[in-house]
Design a protein around this motif. Structure first.
Motif, PDB file in Angstrom:
ATOM      1  N   LYS A  40      -1.507  -0.740   7.686  1.00 14.62           N
ATOM      2  CA  LYS A  40      -2.588  -0.986   6.735  1.00 14.62           C
ATOM      3  C   LYS A  40      -3.242   0.322   6.286  1.00 14.62           C
ATOM      4  CE  LYS A  40      -5.231  -4.642   7.268  1.00 14.62           C
ATOM      5  NZ  LYS A  40      -6.122  -5.669   7.869  1.00 14.62           N
ATOM      6  N   GLU A  41      -3.318   1.279   7.186  1.00 15.10           N
ATOM      7  CA  GLU A  41      -3.887   2.579   6.827  1.00 15.10           C
ATOM      8  C   GLU A  41      -2.975   3.315   5.851  1.00 15.10           C
ATOM      9  OE1 GLU A  41      -6.916   3.790   7.564  1.00 15.10           O
ATOM     10  OE2 GLU A  41      -7.229   1.758   8.356  1.00 15.10           O
ATOM     11  N   TYR A  42      -1.673   3.222   6.070  1.00 19.51           N
ATOM     12  CA  TYR A  42      -0.732   3.866   5.148  1.00 19.51           C
ATOM     13  C   TYR A  42      -0.755   3.190   3.780  1.00 19.51           C
ATOM     14  CZ  TYR A  42       1.398   6.788   8.785  1.00 19.51           C
ATOM     15  OH  TYR A  42       1.616   7.736   9.760  1.00 19.51           O
ATOM     16  N   VAL A  43      -0.905   1.875   3.743  1.00 17.73           N
ATOM     17  CA  VAL A  43      -1.019   1.168   2.466  1.00 17.73           C
ATOM     18  C   VAL A  43      -2.290   1.610   1.748  1.00 17.73           C
ATOM     19  CG1 VAL A  43      -1.323  -1.079   1.353  1.00 17.73           C
ATOM     20  CG2 VAL A  43       0.322  -0.824   3.229  1.00 17.73           C
ATOM     21  N   LYS A  44      -3.376   1.706   2.484  1.00 17.55           N
ATOM     22  CA  LYS A  44      -4.658   2.108   1.901  1.00 17.55           C
ATOM     23  C   LYS A  44      -4.586   3.502   1.299  1.00 17.55           C
ATOM     24  CE  LYS A  44      -9.576   2.500   3.074  1.00 17.55           C
ATOM     25  NZ  LYS A  44     -10.575   2.369   4.170  1.00 17.55           N
ATOM     26  N   SER A  45      -3.848   4.401   1.964  1.00 20.90           N
ATOM     27  CA  SER A  45      -3.743   5.787   1.487  1.00 20.90           C
ATOM     28  C   SER A  45      -2.709   5.951   0.378  1.00 20.90           C
ATOM     29  CB  SER A  45      -3.399   6.718   2.646  1.00 20.90           C
ATOM     30  OG  SER A  45      -2.088   6.457   3.143  1.00 20.90           O
TER      31      SER A  45
ATOM     32  N   ASN B 122       3.861   1.350  -0.164  1.00 21.45           N
ATOM     33  CA  ASN B 122       3.573   0.505  -1.316  1.00 21.45           C
ATOM     34  C   ASN B 122       4.119  -0.904  -1.124  1.00 21.45           C
ATOM     35  OD1 ASN B 122       2.479   2.701  -3.005  1.00 21.45           O
ATOM     36  ND2 ASN B 122       4.583   3.455  -2.979  1.00 21.45           N
TER      37      ASN B 122
ATOM     38  N   ASP C 109      -3.078  -9.283  -1.539  1.00 18.32           N
ATOM     39  CA  ASP C 109      -4.466  -9.067  -1.930  1.00 18.32           C
ATOM     40  C   ASP C 109      -5.415  -9.283  -0.751  1.00 18.32           C
ATOM     41  OD1 ASP C 109      -6.551  -8.489  -3.649  1.00 18.32           O
ATOM     42  OD2 ASP C 109      -6.698 -10.517  -4.430  1.00 18.32           O
TER      43      ASP C 109
ATOM     44  N   PHE D  37      -4.271  -6.461   2.197  1.00 16.16           N
ATOM     45  CA  PHE D  37      -4.322  -5.026   1.900  1.00 16.16           C
ATOM     46  C   PHE D  37      -5.289  -4.662   0.774  1.00 16.16           C
ATOM     47  CE2 PHE D  37       0.130  -5.890   3.287  1.00 16.16           C
ATOM     48  CZ  PHE D  37       0.095  -5.200   4.491  1.00 16.16           C
ATOM     49  N   GLY D  38      -5.787  -5.667   0.064  1.00 17.60           N
ATOM     50  CA  GLY D  38      -6.629  -5.368  -1.086  1.00 17.60           C
ATOM     51  C   GLY D  38      -5.850  -4.810  -2.253  1.00 17.60           C
ATOM     52  N   LYS D  39      -4.537  -5.047  -2.255  1.00 15.95           N
ATOM     53  CA  LYS D  39      -3.666  -4.568  -3.329  1.00 15.95           C
ATOM     54  C   LYS D  39      -2.689  -5.671  -3.704  1.00 15.95           C
ATOM     55  CE  LYS D  39      -3.736   0.348  -2.158  1.00 15.95           C
ATOM     56  NZ  LYS D  39      -2.917   1.566  -1.928  1.00 15.95           N
TER      57      LYS D  39
END
Length: 208
Positions: free
Chosen positions: A72-77, A81, A112, A115-117
């Motif tokens: 999740k941290e890697y997705v946030k940064s 993808n 969504d 990850f908020g994406k």
């Protein structure tokens, strides 16, 4: 003339079950996808990775919660993808348009919420045909583009175009890359492969 650039997308495609059992998927392939890419993130500061199919993300979350927290941290940064938009990257010929919409809805809703994406593409590297309604469905689902590669495997009708706009039954369009070629070549071979030069020439028809 400006120097040409090759943009590459690092990705992994995983069938949940194919010529192996479900236990192997969870204990080996899902685990390795996480751990091996984490190592590459640490080794190469500019390395990014894309992975599709929210069902496999659910497996990561269920069986490897600690690794999933790191994911999740890697997705946030922006280094990992989410892609593909769908819950499962299945056939798109037999299912009804409603079924395809539901697949996308379940998939991107999970992305969504978790990850908020959201993903903006349809990614189907391992399917063997695509109905005329798919661009319209993708467009109405607020998706932008489509990628596949199986059409290059000896299609009886050939590949209609390399990169372009694919128009659906109601006139709605998405961008489509349908001839990236096979997915098992190494970078070393790509550098000495005439397919890359031919692709440059082909792409000049779209953008000189």
């Amino acid at each position: 003339m400006a120097k040409k650039k090759i943009y590459t997308v690092v990705t992994a495609h995983l069938d949940t079950v194919w010529s192996w059992d479900f236990e192997t998927t969870v204990s080996e392939y899902i685990y390795n996808t996480l751990v091996d890419n984490f190592k590459l993130f640490e080794k190469y500061p500019t390395y990014t990775f894309s992975f599709e199919g929210t069902y496999r993300y659910e497996l990561m979350q269920e069986y490897y919660p600690e690794l999933f927290g790191k994911l999740k941290e890697y997705v946030k940064s922006g280094r990992w993808n989410v892609c593909g938009s769908s819950f499962e990257n299945g056939d798109v010929n037999v299912p009804s348009p409603e079924a395809l919409f539901r697949n996308i809805l379940f998939g991107n809703s999970y992305f969504d919420k978790t990850f908020g994406k959201r993903s903006v593409d349809i990614y189907l590297p391992d399917c063997f045909g695509f109905g005329w309604a798919l661009p319209s469905i993708a467009n109405h689902a607020n998706l932008m583009d489509f990628t596949t590669q199986k059409l290059a495997w000896g299609s009886a009708y050939g590949v209609p175009f390399d990169i372009g706009r694919w128009q659906g039954v109601d006139g709605k369009e998405i961008y489509a890359s349908i001839n990236p070629h096979d997915y098992y070549f190494t970078l070393k071979k790509l550098r000495n492969w005439d397919f890359v030069e031919k692709k440059f020439e082909e792409n000049k028809k779209i953008r000189p």
